[in-house]
Design an enzyme around this catalytic site. Sequence first.
Site, PDB file in Angstrom:
ATOM      1  N   HIS A  34      35.260  40.555  33.252  1.00 51.90           N
ATOM      2  CA  HIS A  34      36.716  40.433  33.372  1.00 51.90           C
ATOM      3  C   HIS A  34      37.181  38.990  33.582  1.00 51.90           C
ATOM      4  O   HIS A  34      38.274  38.617  33.146  1.00 51.90           O
ATOM      5  CB  HIS A  34      37.214  41.312  34.522  1.00 51.90           C
ATOM      6  CG  HIS A  34      38.628  41.765  34.359  1.00 51.90           C
ATOM      7  ND1 HIS A  34      39.142  42.871  34.991  1.00 51.90           N
ATOM      8  CD2 HIS A  34      39.658  41.273  33.628  1.00 51.90           C
ATOM      9  CE1 HIS A  34      40.407  43.036  34.660  1.00 51.90           C
ATOM     10  NE2 HIS A  34      40.750  42.072  33.840  1.00 51.90           N
ATOM     11  N   TYR A  70      41.379  48.123  37.314  1.00 52.92           N
ATOM     12  CA  TYR A  70      42.644  48.839  37.170  1.00 52.92           C
ATOM     13  C   TYR A  70      42.657  50.139  37.966  1.00 52.92           C
ATOM     14  O   TYR A  70      43.725  50.701  38.220  1.00 52.92           O
ATOM     15  CB  TYR A  70      42.929  49.167  35.701  1.00 52.92           C
ATOM     16  CG  TYR A  70      43.022  47.990  34.769  1.00 52.92           C
ATOM     17  CD1 TYR A  70      43.124  46.682  35.242  1.00 52.92           C
ATOM     18  CD2 TYR A  70      42.988  48.175  33.392  1.00 52.92           C
ATOM     19  CE1 TYR A  70      43.189  45.608  34.377  1.00 52.92           C
ATOM     20  CE2 TYR A  70      43.062  47.107  32.518  1.00 52.92           C
ATOM     21  CZ  TYR A  70      43.153  45.824  33.014  1.00 52.92           C
ATOM     22  OH  TYR A  70      43.213  44.771  32.149  1.00 52.92           O
TER      23      TYR A  70
END
Length: 251
Positions: free
Chosen positions: A76, A18
């Site tokens: 992730h 992010y």
Amino acid sequence: MRAAVGIGYRNIDTAQAYGNEHGVGDGVRSCGVPREELFVSTKLAAEIKDYDRAIAAIDGSLTALGLDHVDLMLIHSPQPWDDFRGGDYAQGNREAWRALEDAHQAGKIRAVGVSNFQQHDLENILEGARVVPHVNQLLVHAGNTPSGLLAYCESKQILVEAYSPIAHGAILENTDVQAMAHKYGVSVPQLCIRYTLQLGTVSLPKTANLEHMRSNAEVAFEISGADMDVLRDLRDVDYGEHSAFPVYSGK
């Protein structure tokens, strides 16, 4: 983040991908709530599939966040994003998992988990794991309910976190869901968040809108069993521009 904490949120979810770990760390320190009252999660980049790079990335996240530990860290994705649901990364995932286990043992990570892992991906980790994943963060919403995978995670005592419970916003225009929300006197997002909670997951709605933050937390109502079945059986949710992973980047 400070606004969310002020409303009462305590579960802070970020990721290396992010690009905002530094800002999240600043928010943790300046939000006015003691660190021990916050639950801070981050994620190991999907492209990292070896032990040494994973160890370096874990330390990199702690440095970026400015924290001595995180409460949860996830792999992730079982594949790099440019090969999502593609090749075989079983060995790389085991190496990345070993790095998380070692960081967990060292006290750098309080809980360890995965994201976007299917049953066979979990089985690969579990074969040699010293620590069973505490969490599997999955795309779960009305119209996308992986019941078999949810049941498998429950059987292994793996908590499921449901990201994008509002289907990346695609479900907002569904007239059947709108009618059901009206019946309960709630908004479509509130209905969808409540749905994921009643599935037994931790719901992770995402918004930068202060009023939406407030309303997303106001879900103290009960969806009937019949209506849960209707939401579970929804089909053909079109994500539009968010149809391809990784969703967070809009790619």
